[in-house]
Scaffold this motif. Structure first.
Motif, PDB file in Angstrom:
ATOM      1  N   CYS A 164       0.827  -1.208   0.000  1.00 41.20           N
ATOM      2  CA  CYS A 164       0.000   0.000   0.000  1.00 41.20           C
ATOM      3  C   CYS A 164       0.859   1.255   0.000  1.00 41.20           C
ATOM      4  CB  CYS A 164      -0.937  -0.011   1.201  1.00 41.20           C
ATOM      5  SG  CYS A 164      -2.292  -1.204   1.072  1.00 41.20           S
ATOM      6  N   PHE A 191      -9.204  -0.611   1.755  1.00 42.16           N
ATOM      7  CA  PHE A 191      -9.773  -1.273   0.585  1.00 42.16           C
ATOM      8  C   PHE A 191     -11.297  -1.220   0.670  1.00 42.16           C
ATOM      9  CE2 PHE A 191      -5.541  -3.023   0.542  1.00 42.16           C
ATOM     10  CZ  PHE A 191      -5.276  -3.329  -0.781  1.00 42.16           C
ATOM     11  N   ARG A 213      -8.547  -0.284  -3.363  1.00 46.01           N
ATOM     12  CA  ARG A 213      -8.108   0.811  -2.496  1.00 46.01           C
ATOM     13  C   ARG A 213      -7.805   2.006  -3.391  1.00 46.01           C
ATOM     14  NH1 ARG A 213      -3.115   2.703  -0.410  1.00 46.01           N
ATOM     15  NH2 ARG A 213      -3.165   3.312   1.797  1.00 46.01           N
TER      16      ARG A 213
END
Length: 219
Positions: A164, A191, A213
């Motif tokens: 991420c 997400f 996401r």
């Protein structure tokens, strides 16, 4: 579901990129995490299919710069450095440098090729439905495994957090196909659940849900 014995020690977790030497251990971990009647048809737990997985992962590592394998090891004295979780992240530029169906090499002889085509083809179609055809650039969490006795100890968090953060740095959306069991941890990282996909495959009903996401805007 089998009862998992709690760890008798406090693990010391270490995150690093996986190497070729790690592939057999990663394959064994995959089978630990994905044991089910359906997956046993897709990828029978035989020496030949284990070798197929080792070769497939090695090809990704050596020939696909956009694919990154991460491992979490327990480096405590009791853990002895064994791999207790791994993830495969793909960073797609959009326009498909490789088609989605090329996510895997030719299926192993002992696999049910038709079933594999149906399963992974459906996931590819779902990815196009959510991200466009061809899909726009995104970070794809292709695989995520945690050894059962190490779950809820931060292994998945390390693996997801790494991807991420990289997706944010690149300004890309992140995407993963998962079961309902993974929903809490993915939503914790921002997400958003998409419409569940129900697949009927060789008498088995399987529900896979995509989670997306949003890309973080870069200054």
């Amino acid at each position: 579901m089998a009862t998992v014995t709690p760890l008798p020690h406090t693990p010391k977790l270490s995150l690093a990129k996986a190497t070729l030497a790690d592939m057999p251990e990663i394959t064994a971990l995959w089978y630990t995490c994905f044991s089910s009647p359906l997956f046993d048809k897709l990828f029978p737990p035989t020496p030949a299919v284990h070798a197929w997985w080792n070769a497939a992962n090695a090809d990704d590592l050596l020939n696909k710069p956009s694919q990154v394998y991460l491992k979490v090891s327990d480096v405590s004295a009791e853990g002895q450095g064994r791999i207790v979780g791994y993830a495969k992240w793909g960073f797609w530029e959009g326009g498909e440098e490789r088609m989605l169906e090329d996510r895997m090499p030719a299926w192993a002889e002992e696999s049910d090729g038709g079933l594999c085509d149906g399963f992974f083809g459906a996931l590819a179609d779902e990815r196009r439905r959510n991200l466009g055809d061809p899909p726009r650039g995104h970070a794809y969490l292709d695989m995520l495994c945690t050894m059962p006795e190490y779950r809820k100890l931060g292994v998945a968090r390390l693996l997801i957090e790494w991807g991420c953060e990289k997706a944010d740095a690149l300004g890309k959306e992140a995407y993963v196909d998962a079961t309902d069991a993974g929903k809490p941890v993915y939503m914790k990282f921002g997400f958003e659940q998409q419409k569940p996909l129900v697949l009927e495959l060789d008498g088995d009903s399987v529900t896979c849900t995509s989670f997306m996401r949003p890309a973080k805007k870069q200054l």
